[in-house]
Design a protein around this motif. Structure first.
Motif, PDB file in Angstrom:
ATOM      1  N   TYR A 216       7.438  -0.339  -3.101  1.00  8.53           N
ATOM      2  CA  TYR A 216       6.878  -1.214  -4.125  1.00  8.53           C
ATOM      3  C   TYR A 216       5.706  -2.039  -3.602  1.00  8.53           C
ATOM      4  O   TYR A 216       4.817  -2.416  -4.367  1.00  8.53           O
ATOM      5  N   ARG A 217       5.690  -2.300  -2.292  1.00  8.23           N
ATOM      6  CA  ARG A 217       4.588  -3.091  -1.724  1.00  8.23           C
ATOM      7  C   ARG A 217       3.377  -2.236  -1.362  1.00  8.23           C
ATOM      8  O   ARG A 217       2.300  -2.768  -1.109  1.00  8.23           O
ATOM      9  N   HIS A 218       3.560  -0.931  -1.350  1.00  7.74           N
ATOM     10  CA  HIS A 218       2.456  -0.057  -0.941  1.00  7.74           C
ATOM     11  C   HIS A 218       1.353  -0.076  -2.012  1.00  7.74           C
ATOM     12  O   HIS A 218       1.624   0.099  -3.197  1.00  7.74           O
ATOM     13  N   PRO A 219       0.083  -0.287  -1.615  1.00  3.72           N
ATOM     14  CA  PRO A 219      -1.000  -0.372  -2.613  1.00  3.72           C
ATOM     15  C   PRO A 219      -1.103   0.868  -3.492  1.00  3.72           C
ATOM     16  O   PRO A 219      -1.396   0.758  -4.687  1.00  3.72           O
ATOM     17  N   PHE A 221       1.228   2.806  -4.560  1.00  4.24           N
ATOM     18  CA  PHE A 221       2.262   2.765  -5.588  1.00  4.24           C
ATOM     19  C   PHE A 221       1.915   1.734  -6.661  1.00  4.24           C
ATOM     20  O   PHE A 221       2.003   2.012  -7.862  1.00  4.24           O
ATOM     21  N   ARG A 222       1.514   0.543  -6.242  1.00  4.78           N
ATOM     22  CA  ARG A 222       1.229  -0.519  -7.209  1.00  4.78           C
ATOM     23  C   ARG A 222       0.060  -0.149  -8.113  1.00  4.78           C
ATOM     24  O   ARG A 222       0.114  -0.345  -9.332  1.00  4.78           O
ATOM     25  N   ASP A 223      -1.003   0.376  -7.521  1.00  8.21           N
ATOM     26  CA  ASP A 223      -2.183   0.711  -8.322  1.00  8.21           C
ATOM     27  C   ASP A 223      -1.886   1.826  -9.326  1.00  8.21           C
ATOM     28  O   ASP A 223      -2.339   1.792 -10.471  1.00  8.21           O
ATOM     29  N   THR A 224      -1.138   2.817  -8.883  1.00 11.50           N
ATOM     30  CA  THR A 224      -0.809   3.934  -9.759  1.00 11.50           C
ATOM     31  C   THR A 224       0.110   3.491 -10.888  1.00 11.50           C
ATOM     32  O   THR A 224      -0.098   3.831 -12.060  1.00 11.50           O
ATOM     33  N   ALA A 225       1.139   2.730 -10.550  1.00 22.09           N
ATOM     34  CA  ALA A 225       2.102   2.291 -11.557  1.00 22.09           C
ATOM     35  C   ALA A 225       1.462   1.378 -12.591  1.00 22.09           C
ATOM     36  O   ALA A 225       1.768   1.460 -13.791  1.00 22.09           O
ATOM     37  N   ALA A 226       0.551   0.503 -12.159  1.00 26.38           N
ATOM     38  CA  ALA A 226      -0.070  -0.431 -13.096  1.00 26.38           C
ATOM     39  C   ALA A 226      -0.817   0.298 -14.208  1.00 26.38           C
ATOM     40  O   ALA A 226      -0.828  -0.139 -15.361  1.00 26.38           O
ATOM     41  N   CYS A 352      11.481   5.530  -7.052  1.00 22.84           N
ATOM     42  CA  CYS A 352      11.005   4.310  -7.709  1.00 22.84           C
ATOM     43  C   CYS A 352      10.279   4.635  -9.004  1.00 22.84           C
ATOM     44  O   CYS A 352      10.470   3.960 -10.027  1.00 22.84           O
ATOM     45  N   ALA A 416      -8.595   0.063  -7.774  1.00 27.03           N
ATOM     46  CA  ALA A 416      -7.546   0.688  -6.970  1.00 27.03           C
ATOM     47  C   ALA A 416      -7.981   2.038  -6.450  1.00 27.03           C
ATOM     48  O   ALA A 416      -7.681   2.431  -5.331  1.00 27.03           O
TER      49      ALA A 416
END
Length: 429
Positions: A216-219, A221-226, A352, A416
């Motif tokens: 969840y902290r990996h950039p 993952f965050r950029d893709t999920a957002a 996740c 991202a």
């Protein structure tokens, strides 16, 4: 606890296809078929059980909820033991759920059985992604993942016209007996035929659930999920049930025409998934980041949904097919994650994503039915088009912020996609 120490021998391309890709892809085929089969069974289920839209939505969406519950433990198990040891018992659990559904006599029994099916099929896609990411070079992942999603599209297509034809010779009870047998046979095939995963290098124990925090902290993952998470939720939640109901009630299609259009739409997933993979590789060779490709696809997907919300009569039938064709772009997030995450976290990364996607799909599918219940159904006419317009409008409002965020970052120079393009992908295994 870990995989065997002896690394497997290199395999030819034909062996990789026949002994690795095909068995796990068939699991995804079966998962997509059983996930979407309720869309074609709506007339039989509602007639036999007298279901309201809210009850129908819950009966179908409980698959997603149970599917989501399986994600955390299955993802950890895949990273620790590999798909060959994890997938067969899960498929046997799905077979048990299908048998229970076939012999269910009431709404509560079917609800529990449908949940058991979802729980058992919860590892199908992740097992395939983990196996492919382990054996296939990262540069080839977009196309191979696209082919995997295309096989899932064939499974979804098999749940439409082929199922309707099968119902001429049996009822839905007999159909689920056949599906139970298919799940058990596939479990045996994977156990006997697929190769064991390479042994991990000697190191400290796997981080288990704590590794989820790393994901969840990996950039990446965050950029893709957002950008893509909510559109993916909507794609799964709507195409698995409500697009067919919309064709019947808002577009006033006959049962046969609805089944035919659903077939075209699910078959379009095959074309869309392969094209998305090829387009992503083509764009990557020209310096375009996968997340930029994804953003363009999400924008087009929102335009299709805007057309559904406007309910413009001449475009109703094409839009139903375009929804599934364009919606396949959401599957590219698995490729982005697999390319950019550390190898030891790919199973947890897929976990996740699936956890969030399928919990969201559960909410979308059940919530869509609740929105329809705000309008009383007309005698023999179903729910009015306005009910579907409101439901699609609410879904658009949920998805738009993610795209606007991406565009704002892109315009500000901190997108991202740029951050991701600066990091080299993992080395091929």
């Amino acid at each position: 606890m870990d995989a065997p120490a002896r690394a497997p021998r290199p395999m030819s391309g034909a062996a990789l296809f026949g002994l690795l890709f095909l068995p796990y892809a068939l699991g995804h085929f079966l998962s997509c078929m059983m996930r979407t089969v309720n869309a074609i069974l709506v007339p039989q289920l509602t007639a036999e059980l007298a279901l309201t839209p809210a009850q129908l939505g819950l009966l179908s969406s409980v698959f997603y909820f149970a599917f989501a519950l399986a994600q955390l433990p299955v993802g950890v198990a895949l990273d620790r033991w590999g798909p060959r040891r994890v997938q067969p018992p899960m498929l046997l659990l799905a077979a048990l759920g299908a048998l229970a559904f076939a012999h269910g006599g009431g709404y509560a029994e079917l609800l529990c059985a449908r949940g058991l099916i979802g729980l058992g099929l919860g590892g199908c896609f992740m097992s395939a992604v983990k196996a492919i990411s382990t054996w296939i070079a990262p540069a080839r992942l977009p196309t191979v993942h696209g082919c995997l999603i295309a096989v899932g599209g064939l499974g979804a297509a098999a749940a439409t016209v082929p199922v309707r034809l099968a119902l001429r010779h049996t009822d839905w009870h007999g159909l689920f007996v056949v599906l139970a047998g298919a799940a058990a046979a596939l479990a045996l095939l994977i156990h006997v035929a697929t190769p064991a995963a390479p042994a991990p290098p000697p190191r400290r124990r796997a981080p288990g659930l704590r590794g989820l925090g790393q994901v969840y902290r990996h950039p990446a993952f965050r950029d893709t999920a957002a950008l893509m998470l909510v559109p993916h939720m909507v794609f799964f939640g709507v195409q698995g049930l409500w697009i067919g109901r919309w064709l019947s009630e808002a577009a006033r299609c006959s049962e046969a025409e609805t089944a035919q259009l659903l077939y075209y739409g699910m078959a379009a997933i095959v074309v869309g998934a392969v094209l998305v993979g090829l387009l992503t590789e083509w764009a990557g060779r020209r310096g375009v980041a996968p997340l930029d490709v994804a953003a363009a696809g999400v924008a087009l997907f929102l335009l299709v949904q805007l057309g559904l919300a406007c309910n413009y009569a001449p475009l109703q039938r094409p839009l139903a097919v375009l929804f599934t064709l364009v919606g396949t772009v959401t599957g590219i997030e698995y490729t982005i994650i697999a390319q950019r995450m550390p190898a030891g976290l790919t199973g947890r990364a897929a976990t996740c994503l699936n956890l969030l996607i399928f919990l969201g799909a559960f909410a979308v599918q059940a919530g869509f039915g609740l929105v329809l219940d705000w309008w009383p159904a007309g005698a023999g006419q179903g729910h009015p088009a306005a009910a579907y317009q409101l439901a699609f409008g609410l879904l658009l409002a949920l998805q738009l912020p993610g795209l606007l965020r991406f565009l704002a970052l892109r315009r500000g120079g901190g997108a991202a996609s740029g951050r991701m393009a600066c990091r080299p992908p993992r080395a091929a295994l």
